[in-house]
Every structure is written in C-alpha cells, then in structure tokens.
Design an enzyme around this catalytic site. Structure first.
Site, PDB file in Angstrom:
ATOM      1  N   ASN A   1      -6.025  -4.885  -6.269  1.00 43.66           N
ATOM      2  CA  ASN A   1      -6.959  -4.195  -5.453  1.00 43.66           C
ATOM      3  C   ASN A   1      -7.068  -2.802  -5.300  1.00 43.66           C
ATOM      4  OD1 ASN A   1      -9.229  -4.042  -3.476  1.00 43.66           O
ATOM      5  ND2 ASN A   1      -7.665  -3.397  -2.335  1.00 43.66           N
TER       6      ASN A   1
ATOM      7  N   TYR B   1     -13.062   6.319 -14.485  1.00 49.17           N
ATOM      8  CA  TYR B   1     -13.070   5.447 -13.698  1.00 49.17           C
ATOM      9  C   TYR B   1     -13.821   4.102 -14.546  1.00 49.17           C
ATOM     10  CZ  TYR B   1     -14.212   2.680  -9.215  1.00 49.17           C
ATOM     11  OH  TYR B   1     -14.446   1.716  -8.178  1.00 49.17           O
TER      12      TYR B   1
ATOM     13  N   ASP C   1       0.819  -1.089   0.048  1.00 51.61           N
ATOM     14  CA  ASP C   1       0.138  -0.109   0.178  1.00 51.61           C
ATOM     15  C   ASP C   1       0.945   1.169  -0.109  1.00 51.61           C
ATOM     16  OD1 ASP C   1      -3.181   0.059   0.864  1.00 51.61           O
ATOM     17  OD2 ASP C   1      -2.132   1.959   1.092  1.00 51.61           O
TER      18      ASP C   1
ATOM     19  N   ASP D   1       3.538   2.047  -4.393  1.00 52.56           N
ATOM     20  CA  ASP D   1       2.590   2.673  -5.410  1.00 52.56           C
ATOM     21  C   ASP D   1       2.238   2.041  -6.670  1.00 52.56           C
ATOM     22  OD1 ASP D   1       1.205   4.441  -7.028  1.00 52.56           O
ATOM     23  OD2 ASP D   1       2.547   6.220  -6.450  1.00 52.56           O
TER      24      ASP D   1
ATOM     25  N   THR E   1     -16.928   1.593   2.552  1.00 43.96           N
ATOM     26  CA  THR E   1     -15.606   1.531   2.728  1.00 43.96           C
ATOM     27  C   THR E   1     -15.031   3.143   3.152  1.00 43.96           C
ATOM     28  OG1 THR E   1     -14.655   1.601   0.420  1.00 43.96           O
ATOM     29  CG2 THR E   1     -15.103  -0.138   1.417  1.00 43.96           C
TER      30      THR E   1
HETATM   31  P1  NAI Z   1     -10.351   2.086   0.239  1.00 47.53           P
HETATM   32  O1  NAI Z   1      -9.844   3.439  -0.148  1.00 47.53           O
HETATM   33  O2  NAI Z   1     -10.955   1.815   1.445  1.00 47.53           O
HETATM   34  O3  NAI Z   1      -8.833   1.382   0.068  1.00 47.53           O
HETATM   35  C1  NAI Z   1      -7.946   1.524  -1.045  1.00 47.53           C
HETATM   36  C2  NAI Z   1      -6.454   1.373  -0.540  1.00 47.53           C
HETATM   37  O4  NAI Z   1      -5.685   1.452  -1.788  1.00 47.53           O
HETATM   38  C3  NAI Z   1      -6.140   2.441   0.382  1.00 47.53           C
HETATM   39  O5  NAI Z   1      -5.413   1.507   1.314  1.00 47.53           O
HETATM   40  C4  NAI Z   1      -5.201   3.244  -0.326  1.00 47.53           C
HETATM   41  O6  NAI Z   1      -4.032   3.786   0.508  1.00 47.53           O
HETATM   42  C5  NAI Z   1      -4.728   2.223  -1.469  1.00 47.53           C
HETATM   43  N1  NAI Z   1      -4.335   2.783  -2.644  1.00 47.53           N
HETATM   44  C6  NAI Z   1      -4.698   3.867  -3.133  1.00 47.53           C
HETATM   45  N2  NAI Z   1      -3.767   4.257  -4.305  1.00 47.53           N
HETATM   46  C7  NAI Z   1      -3.093   3.429  -4.248  1.00 47.53           C
HETATM   47  C8  NAI Z   1      -1.645   3.418  -5.163  1.00 47.53           C
HETATM   48  N3  NAI Z   1      -1.269   4.244  -6.217  1.00 47.53           N
HETATM   49  N4  NAI Z   1      -0.721   2.111  -4.796  1.00 47.53           N
HETATM   50  C9  NAI Z   1      -0.808   1.412  -3.654  1.00 47.53           C
HETATM   51  N5  NAI Z   1      -2.016   1.467  -2.819  1.00 47.53           N
HETATM   52  C10 NAI Z   1      -3.007   2.612  -3.104  1.00 47.53           C
HETATM   53  O7  NAI Z   1     -11.277   1.441  -1.190  1.00 47.53           O
HETATM   54  P2  NAI Z   1     -12.044   0.312  -1.209  1.00 47.53           P
HETATM   55  O8  NAI Z   1     -13.518   0.684  -1.469  1.00 47.53           O
HETATM   56  O9  NAI Z   1     -11.421  -0.845  -0.320  1.00 47.53           O
HETATM   57  O10 NAI Z   1     -11.378  -0.069  -2.833  1.00 47.53           O
HETATM   58  C11 NAI Z   1     -10.701  -1.381  -3.140  1.00 47.53           C
HETATM   59  C12 NAI Z   1     -10.789  -1.328  -4.514  1.00 47.53           C
HETATM   60  O11 NAI Z   1     -12.198  -1.696  -4.846  1.00 47.53           O
HETATM   61  C13 NAI Z   1     -10.584  -0.284  -5.583  1.00 47.53           C
HETATM   62  O12 NAI Z   1     -10.040  -0.645  -6.761  1.00 47.53           O
HETATM   63  C14 NAI Z   1     -12.019   0.092  -5.901  1.00 47.53           C
HETATM   64  O13 NAI Z   1     -12.086   1.055  -7.163  1.00 47.53           O
HETATM   65  C15 NAI Z   1     -12.695  -0.991  -5.870  1.00 47.53           C
HETATM   66  N6  NAI Z   1     -14.299  -0.806  -5.694  1.00 47.53           N
HETATM   67  C16 NAI Z   1     -14.677  -0.315  -4.542  1.00 47.53           C
HETATM   68  C17 NAI Z   1     -16.006  -0.098  -4.403  1.00 47.53           C
HETATM   69  C18 NAI Z   1     -16.846   0.395  -3.257  1.00 47.53           C
HETATM   70  O14 NAI Z   1     -17.897   0.868  -3.242  1.00 47.53           O
HETATM   71  N7  NAI Z   1     -15.979   0.624  -2.322  1.00 47.53           N
HETATM   72  C19 NAI Z   1     -17.098  -0.717  -5.670  1.00 47.53           C
HETATM   73  C20 NAI Z   1     -16.168  -1.182  -6.835  1.00 47.53           C
HETATM   74  C21 NAI Z   1     -14.993  -1.061  -6.823  1.00 47.53           C
END
Ligand code: NAI
Length: 276
Positions: A93, A184, A45, A66, A219
């Site tokens: 993810n 997106y 992360d 990253d 989330t």
């Molecule tokens: P979140 O914001 O809770 O977690 C995302 C994590 O990715 C964070 O720990 C952040 O620090 C990390 N991150 C962001 N940019 C980064 C980078 N460049 N390199 C490494 N780490 C990075 O978000 P969530 O909801 O857990 O999302 C996870 C995945 O699920 C994402 O790909 C999101 O697009 C996808 N998703 C989420 C949905 C939702 O409603 N929460 C719906 C559909 C897809």
C-alpha cells in the site's frame, strides 16, 4: 445451501498481515479494520513513530521499512514471519502523490473551459517535459518497485504454504490515466499488470493476488490540495464527495478474507463513481 456463513466469511481470526505504508490513511484504516476482525498486523512504514503508535494501540508490531529498498522489504517480511510465525496477508500500500500545483491545475480547468468558450485561450501545460529523471524515478520506485519487492518476498513465504492473499493498492488513475500525473498513472497501471501476471502464475498454488483502485479518498496524501482543487475533483465524482479511508479498507479486508475465496487477478475500484 452450501457455502460459507455470510458473517464468518469476513472473519480474519488467526491471520497475520503485513501492511506497507500502514502508519497513515488507507493503510492505517486497514490495520484497524483487520485487527477488529481478528488479525494481528505488522505495520511497515518509513514513519516509524506513527507506525509504533498504531502498532501499540492495535497490539501489532511496527517495522521500519522503505519499500524502495528491496533489502528492507525482505527484512520486514522476515521479521513479521518470525514475530507471528506466518504471513497470510500482504497489503502493498505504501505510496506518495505528486505535490499539488495550483497554478497548473487552474490552467487545466481553463483549457477544459476553452473547449466550450472560444474566448478563453488554452495554454500548454508542459507537464511531461518538466518531469525530471529524479521525480519520475522516485514515483516508479515507490509504487512499482515497492509492490514488486513486496510481492516477491510475500510469495516466497506463501507459495510453499499453499495459502495467502496479496492485495496491491493501485489507483483509479491506474485505470484512467491522468494528464496531471503521468508518472503516478504509469506506476499504478503497472501494478495492475503485475497483479494479473503474477496471479496467473500462483493461483494454482492457493495464493490469491488482487488489486484495489481507490478513487479520491480523504487522507493525509491529499492534505495539501487547495479548496479549489478539491471542488473540481468532487465535481467529477458521481456521489459528490471524496471517499473516507474506511470505505477503501472494507474492500481490502474483504479481499484478505475467505469471503473473497474465488477472487484472484481481479481489479476492484471504489471511487464513488469517478468520471462516470
Ligand atoms: P498517506 O500519505 O495517508 O499514507 C501513505 C503511507 O505510506 C504513509 O504512512 C507514508 O509514511 C508511507 N510511505 C510513503 N513512502 C514510503 C516508502 N517509500 N516506504 C514505506 N512507507 C512509505 O496516503 P494514502 O492516501 O493512505 O495512500 C495509500 C495508498 O493508496 C498509496 O499507494 C496511494 O497511492 C493510494 N491511493 C490513494 C488515494 C487517495 O485519494 N488517498 C487514491 C488512490 C490510490
């Protein structure tokens, strides 16, 4: 009757997994569930503090990464393989979301209403014309390049071993593109195409690649959404609520496990019946 025992098929004992964006939300829930099922996890992360806290709790490892930087993704996979001795599961993810725009959201609702009520005037949203090069680029880099880099590095370790499971996190918006987030939606649709194209290449060699398309899930990614935005979203979900992280983690952990031995190049959505 042949086949694998119904309970042990979900077991991840002896498996080593790397989860990008594993410090929060769906990634963290997946790290926890996979650990409970016997895996050791590496949490990669940009937020190293949160990754380290979780890794300590789960007896895993934390890796600074990253995903927009291919050298960092390569280094994460290498340090996971050197810490654990192998990489069996890669969950691509990490992700970001467009910041919520309340005013525009209100306009979208208004425009929908104008189709039913001629007294309401529809106004152009100008979403695409206001999308800057930088915003477009960051969205595509984080999701599509991030998944490409993750798959490339994971496959370099998995294909020679003739085993492995890669799970790419797309979105329900990758299947049903949204006017409010064209960049997106494109990035997430691209992840589905990349999943299918590459699984066709490697399935013969023991590596399975699948995509998961979560619906709206509560989330930190959605923490800035207003009550009004949340209500409108929930009104479009058949089950009448957003998902919770563990409900998506269950699908991801299933795909990592022997229970999913015949699944590759597949796209699994878990959306509570979004727009159905
Ligand atoms: P979140 O914001 O809770 O977690 C995302 C994590 O990715 C964070 O720990 C952040 O620090 C990390 N991150 C962001 N940019 C980064 C980078 N460049 N390199 C490494 N780490 C990075 O978000 P969530 O909801 O857990 O999302 C996870 C995945 O699920 C994402 O790909 C999101 O697009 C996808 N998703 C989420 C949905 C939702 O409603 N929460 C719906 C559909 C897809």
């Amino acid at each position: 009757m042949g086949g694998t025992d119904a309970f042990s098929a979900f077991d991840l004992g002896g498996k080593f997994a790397l989860i990008t964006g594993g410090a929060s939300g769906l990634g963290a829930a997946t790290a926890e569930l996979m650990t409970n099922r016997g895996a050791r996890v590496a949490i990669a992360d940009i937020n190293m503090d949160a990754a380290s806290d979780l890794a300590r709790r789960l007896d895993g490892i934390a890796v600074q990464c990253d995903v927009t930087d291919s050298a960092q993704v390569r280094a994460s996979v290498e340090s996971t393989v050197s810490a654990f001795g192998a990489l069996d599961v890669m969950v691509n993810n990490a992700g970001i979301a467009p910041p919520p725009d309340n005013e525009r959201f209100q306009k979208m609702v208004n425009n929908q209403m104008s189709r039913l009520d001629p007294s309401i005037t529809a106004e152009p949203l100008d979403i695409l014309v206001n999308l800057s090069d930088g915003v477009w680029d960051r969205m595509i880099r984080t999701h599509l390049y991030g998944v490409f880099y993750g798959m490339r590095e994971a496959l370099a370790h998995m294909t020679p071993r003739r085993t492995g499971s890669i799970i790419n996190i797309s979105s329900i918006l990758g299947m049903r593109p949204s006017a409010s987030a064209p960049h997106y939606s494109v990035a997430k649709a691209g992840i589905i195409a990349l999943t299918k194209a590459t699984s066709a290449e490697v399935s013969q060699f023991g590596v399975r690649i699948n995509a998961v398309c979560p619906g709206y899930t509560d989330t930190p990614l959605l923490s800035h959404y207003s009550e009004m935005m949340r209500s409108v979203i929930v009104s479009q979900i058949g089950m009448g609520r957003m998902g919770v992280s563990d409900e998506i983690a269950q699908v991801i952990a299933f795909l990592a496990s022997p229970a999913a031995s015949y699944c590759t190049g597949e796209v699994f959505s878990a959306s509570g019946g979004y727009l159905s």
